[in-house]
Design an enzyme around this catalytic site. Structure first.
Site, PDB file in Angstrom:
ATOM      1  N   ASP A 183     -19.031 -12.756  69.983  1.00  0.00           N
ATOM      2  CA  ASP A 183     -20.391 -13.171  70.322  1.00  0.00           C
ATOM      3  C   ASP A 183     -20.662 -14.523  69.656  1.00  0.00           C
ATOM      4  O   ASP A 183     -19.853 -15.445  69.789  1.00  0.00           O
ATOM      5  CB  ASP A 183     -21.405 -12.094  69.914  1.00  0.00           C
ATOM      6  CG  ASP A 183     -22.767 -12.300  70.564  1.00  0.00           C
ATOM      7  OD1 ASP A 183     -22.967 -11.838  71.700  1.00  0.00           O
ATOM      8  OD2 ASP A 183     -23.632 -12.933  69.941  1.00  0.00           O
ATOM      9  N   TYR A 237     -29.922 -19.334  70.379  1.00  0.00           N
ATOM     10  CA  TYR A 237     -29.623 -19.535  71.795  1.00  0.00           C
ATOM     11  C   TYR A 237     -30.147 -20.889  72.268  1.00  0.00           C
ATOM     12  O   TYR A 237     -29.448 -21.631  72.974  1.00  0.00           O
ATOM     13  CB  TYR A 237     -30.248 -18.418  72.630  1.00  0.00           C
ATOM     14  CG  TYR A 237     -29.507 -17.105  72.531  1.00  0.00           C
ATOM     15  CD1 TYR A 237     -28.543 -16.760  73.477  1.00  0.00           C
ATOM     16  CD2 TYR A 237     -29.751 -16.218  71.493  1.00  0.00           C
ATOM     17  CE1 TYR A 237     -27.847 -15.565  73.388  1.00  0.00           C
ATOM     18  CE2 TYR A 237     -29.056 -15.024  71.395  1.00  0.00           C
ATOM     19  CZ  TYR A 237     -28.105 -14.709  72.342  1.00  0.00           C
ATOM     20  OH  TYR A 237     -27.407 -13.532  72.251  1.00  0.00           O
ATOM     21  N   HIS A 250     -17.923  -5.273  73.775  1.00  0.00           N
ATOM     22  CA  HIS A 250     -18.448  -6.467  73.128  1.00  0.00           C
ATOM     23  C   HIS A 250     -18.499  -6.336  71.612  1.00  0.00           C
ATOM     24  O   HIS A 250     -18.361  -7.327  70.895  1.00  0.00           O
ATOM     25  CB  HIS A 250     -19.845  -6.754  73.681  1.00  0.00           C
ATOM     26  CG  HIS A 250     -20.418  -8.062  73.241  1.00  0.00           C
ATOM     27  ND1 HIS A 250     -19.834  -9.269  73.546  1.00  0.00           N
ATOM     28  CD2 HIS A 250     -21.524  -8.358  72.504  1.00  0.00           C
ATOM     29  CE1 HIS A 250     -20.563 -10.256  73.035  1.00  0.00           C
ATOM     30  NE2 HIS A 250     -21.579  -9.724  72.386  1.00  0.00           N
TER      31      HIS A 250
END
Length: 436
Positions: free
Chosen positions: A175, A343, A402
């Site tokens: 990630d 982000y 993930h």
């Protein structure tokens, strides 16, 4: 360096329970299942469990049994931040320093299933493990100025490792841990000796940049694994990517829905879904979908932190696991909204920064280990992955998604031992490093 103790005040826990008791919920159409997001029945049941049964103080005690520390870290252009981290040195003389870097919606807790194994010498290697809470996550402070992007996250981690005396080290991440450790390799190749990644973001090789890989890609038909990987990637891009668009463009707006409202515990709460339920649903959807998991209620309100156990094909999230992950965000030092800002900053990189796109291109001075998991968000062919850097280790898993370090910890431990142990391409790569 100083020891760190998690201590969420009782009034914050009481306020959470009160607000959960006042929650109302949206309706749901028939047959929605997981297609529309977090199922209503699961959100209601978990909310009730969070309010009535889940024991944060019991979990907090177990988290405090881990080797928690904190220290002030200053990066260029920003005030110093108080950074929380786990630091578990190994007693073995063959230990090498390993920085573990988490992402969203995870935290430093993802490394905990591997700690016991990583400190034991196997195949001629063990690890001094450092696992920070990234700025804006868990118990670390967050910056109040804009522009704190991948370069700055990389600098925090690098300076933390140097402050501990680890001038040469290796990294592991998925990630945001993929992007940040890749940025570390780009910026600090003299210190980052090798990186292992379990999320792989890469593009097809081109004739101009990688002609041999491009030839191999052109001539070699796709395997069944790669075809299934394209389907998984297609699902994520078309059905699972909406959160990222929001968090990359307007994280502040999303933050209002995830952050605790500034009300006293005696004040009446309006008849609307609480922010806590919004945070729960926002994370629950990802935890389940990103692991292709089953979800089983916990049989005990006082679970221990799980130990290294054989994985199942579908990861069976318990209620207590989910609520611990969510509670770490809810009670975090900077607040859950702060965790979204990475982000925005990563795709609005300022001059001199490191962009997301750059980390998905060739970085040639750091040896690279690849872990291909079948239920990762994007699953790419090996020829694509090898455009990232000098690959010296590669594994293809039959299970795992993930959150590989949490879902299948034995697989990541095995990769690290294979890559850095006797016979591996990175055996002894940092030289001898004494226990601090």
């Amino acid at each position: 360096m100083a020891a760190y103790t998690i201590n969420v005040p009782d009034d914050k826990i009481a306020a959470l329970k009160q607000k959960l008791s006042q929650a109302t919920f949206p309706d749901e159409i028939e047959g929605a299942a997981n297609d529309y997001g977090a199922p209503l029945a699961e959100a209601k049941r978990l909310t009730d469990y969070w309010k009535s049964t889940y024991d944060w103080k019991a979990v907090e005690a177990k988290l405090n049994a881990l080797p928690n520390f904190h220290r002030s870290i200053k990066v260029d252009g920003f005030p110093a931040l108080d950074i929380h981290y786990l630091h578990q040195p190994s007693d073995s003389p063959d230990a090498i320093p390993l920085l573990f870097c988490h992402g969203w919606p995870g935290s430093y807790i993802e490394v905990t299933k591997m700690l016991e194994s990583l400190k034991q010498s196997t195949n001629g290697v063990s690890f001094h493990v450092v696992a920070p809470s990234l700025p804006n996550f868990a118990w670390s402070e967050g910056p109040k100025q804009r522009g704190f992007g991948l370069k700055q996250y990389a600098e925090v981690n690098h300076r933390l490792m140097h402050s501990l005396g680890y001038t040469k080290y290796v990294t592991q991440g998925g990630d945001w841990g993929f992007y940040i450790t890749r940025a570390m390799g780009l910026l600090y190749p003299q210190s980052v000796m090798a990186s292992h990644i379990n999320m792989i973001r890469a593009s097809p090789p081109t004739w101009t940049s990688h002609p041999l890989l491009a030839l191999q890609h052109a001539l070699q038909p796709y395997s069944q694994r790669e075809k299934e990987g394209f389907e998984r990637s297609k699902w994520f891009n078309e059905e699972g990517n909406g959160y990222r668009v929001l968090q990359c463009t307007k994280p502040q707006t999303v933050g209002y829905a995830l952050t605790d409202s500034p009300r006293s515990t005696t004040q009446t709460i309006t008849d609307s879904t609480t922010h806590q339920v919004g945070l729960l649903a926002w994370m629950l959807e990802k935890l389940v979908a990103w692991t292709n998991s089953t979800h089983t209620p916990s049989p005990s309100p006082h679970p221990s932190l799980p130990s290294l156990t054989p994985p199942s094909p579908d990861y069976p999230w318990t209620d207590d696991e989910i609520l611990t992950w969510v509670s770490i965000y809810h009670f975090s030092t900077a607040g859950p909204a702060a965790s979204l800002r990475i982000y925005y900053e990563a795709v609005h990189s300022e001059l001199g920064g490191v962009s997301r796109d750059r980390t998905q291109q060739w970085i040639g001075k750091v040896k690279l280990g690849l872990c291909h998991s079948p239920r990762e968000l994007t699953v790419v062919p090996s020829t694509w992955a090898r455009t990232l850097g000098p690959v010296v280790f590669e594994s293809f898993k039959e299970k795992g998604g993930h959150f590989a370090a949490w879902e299948v910890p034995g697989e990541i431990v095995g990769d690290l031992r294979g890559m850095f142990g006797k016979g591996g391409a990175c055996y002894g790569i940092t030289g001898p490093v004494a226990k601090l």
